[in-house]
Design a protein around this motif. Structure first.
Motif, PDB file in Angstrom:
ATOM      1  N   LEU A   1     -14.392  -8.450  33.994  1.00 15.81           N
ATOM      2  CA  LEU A   1     -15.615  -9.013  34.559  1.00 15.81           C
ATOM      3  C   LEU A   1     -15.464 -10.521  34.746  1.00 15.81           C
ATOM      4  CD1 LEU A   1     -18.291  -7.211  32.345  1.00 15.81           C
ATOM      5  CD2 LEU A   1     -17.571  -6.580  34.661  1.00 15.81           C
TER       6      LEU A   1
ATOM      7  N   ASP B   1     -18.845 -10.545  39.274  1.00 16.31           N
ATOM      8  CA  ASP B   1     -20.265 -10.292  38.989  1.00 16.31           C
ATOM      9  C   ASP B   1     -20.977 -11.585  38.603  1.00 16.31           C
ATOM     10  OD1 ASP B   1     -18.955 -10.635  36.553  1.00 16.31           O
ATOM     11  OD2 ASP B   1     -20.344  -9.316  35.480  1.00 16.31           O
TER      12      ASP B   1
ATOM     13  N   ASP C   1     -24.612 -11.827  39.595  1.00 16.79           N
ATOM     14  CA  ASP C   1     -25.460 -10.824  38.930  1.00 16.79           C
ATOM     15  C   ASP C   1     -24.675 -10.284  37.740  1.00 16.79           C
ATOM     16  OD1 ASP C   1     -27.384  -8.941  38.276  1.00 16.79           O
ATOM     17  OD2 ASP C   1     -26.760  -7.525  39.846  1.00 16.79           O
TER      18      ASP C   1
ATOM     19  N   TYR D   1     -22.910  -8.694  34.585  1.00 16.84           N
ATOM     20  CA  TYR D   1     -22.990  -7.463  33.809  1.00 16.84           C
ATOM     21  C   TYR D   1     -22.698  -7.726  32.334  1.00 16.84           C
ATOM     22  CZ  TYR D   1     -21.660  -2.798  32.184  1.00 16.84           C
ATOM     23  OH  TYR D   1     -21.551  -1.623  31.465  1.00 16.84           O
TER      24      TYR D   1
ATOM     25  N   ARG E   1     -17.102  -4.816  43.960  1.00 15.63           N
ATOM     26  CA  ARG E   1     -18.014  -4.276  42.961  1.00 15.63           C
ATOM     27  C   ARG E   1     -18.482  -2.870  43.352  1.00 15.63           C
ATOM     28  NH1 ARG E   1     -22.504  -7.679  39.560  1.00 15.63           N
ATOM     29  NH2 ARG E   1     -23.234  -5.966  38.264  1.00 15.63           N
TER      30      ARG E   1
END
Length: 212
Positions: A136, A174, A177, A179, A208
């Motif tokens: 990530l 990400d 946004d 995670y 994604r």
């Protein structure tokens, strides 16, 4: 080295635990280097969302392996023993491994306890990341911001240079946004520095939409 004071634990952080923003209030962080261990992108599991619940999505976190002659920067964290259960829960797919006395060298010259440990990925999760278990970006950002706080640009460069798996394990961006449950907010300048360093190691990105 000195012994631990009563009700205190001391552990080495080499990833997100380097970032003080992710640690309980009252902890003390001592920057330094650990000999005999190598950092790598080999820790696959099903991730947890911001509420701490298992989401079913695969992610890759950092791990370490023993390697003679290797030296990695990180932070020795002095914490209250009452926080250990929560720490174990956070590192639920890692095992505590005792460190050899003298393997950690603090950069400040401070004496350290003799009873120290780190978290090593459990064998069943110790696999290289892949498209089903990508890294990530929000996790990378958290880790590298911690290194930047302790050592500046040089610290981030060291982290990238001494971590195996770049270019092999894909990254999901990400950042907009997040995670990752302990995601942090970066300045535009620091975000750009991180992106430039990832380009230098030929980091590969996964859409994604192909992950979720």
């Amino acid at each position: 080295m000195t012994d631990l004071v009563k009700d205190q634990i001391c552990y080495f952080g080499y990833g997100s635990l380097v970032n003080e923003e992710t640690l309980p209030a009252g902890t003390k962080v001592v920057a330094g280097e650990l000999s005999g261990w190598k950092r790598e992108w080999r820790g696959c599991s099903k991730g947890k969302d911001g509420s701490g619940r298992m989401s079913g999505l695969g992610v890759c976190a950092l791990g370490v392996r023993r390697e003679e002659g290797s030296v990695i920067h990180g932070a020795m964290v002095l914490d209250s023993k009452v926080n250990l259960p929560a720490l174990d829960q956070r590192e639920w797919h890692y095992d505590r491994k005792s460190l050899d006395e003298g393997s950690f060298t603090p950069h400040c010259g401070r004496q350290m306890p003799s009873d120290t440990f780190l978290y090593q990925v459990q064998q069943q999760f110790a696999h290289w990341g892949c498209e089903e278990h990508p890294i990530l970006q929000s996790y990378i950002d958290c880790v590298m911001a911690g290194f930047h706080r302790l050592w500046g640009q040089e610290g981030m460069e060291h982290f990238v240079e001494t971590t195996d798996g770049w270019g092999r394990v894909p990254i999901v961006n990400d950042r907009a946004d997040p995670y990752y449950p302990r995601a942090i907010t970066l300045s535009n300048g620091l975000a750009a520095e991180i992106d430039d360093l990832l380009k230098s190691v030929n980091a590969q990105y996964l859409k994604r939409s192909n992950w979720v």
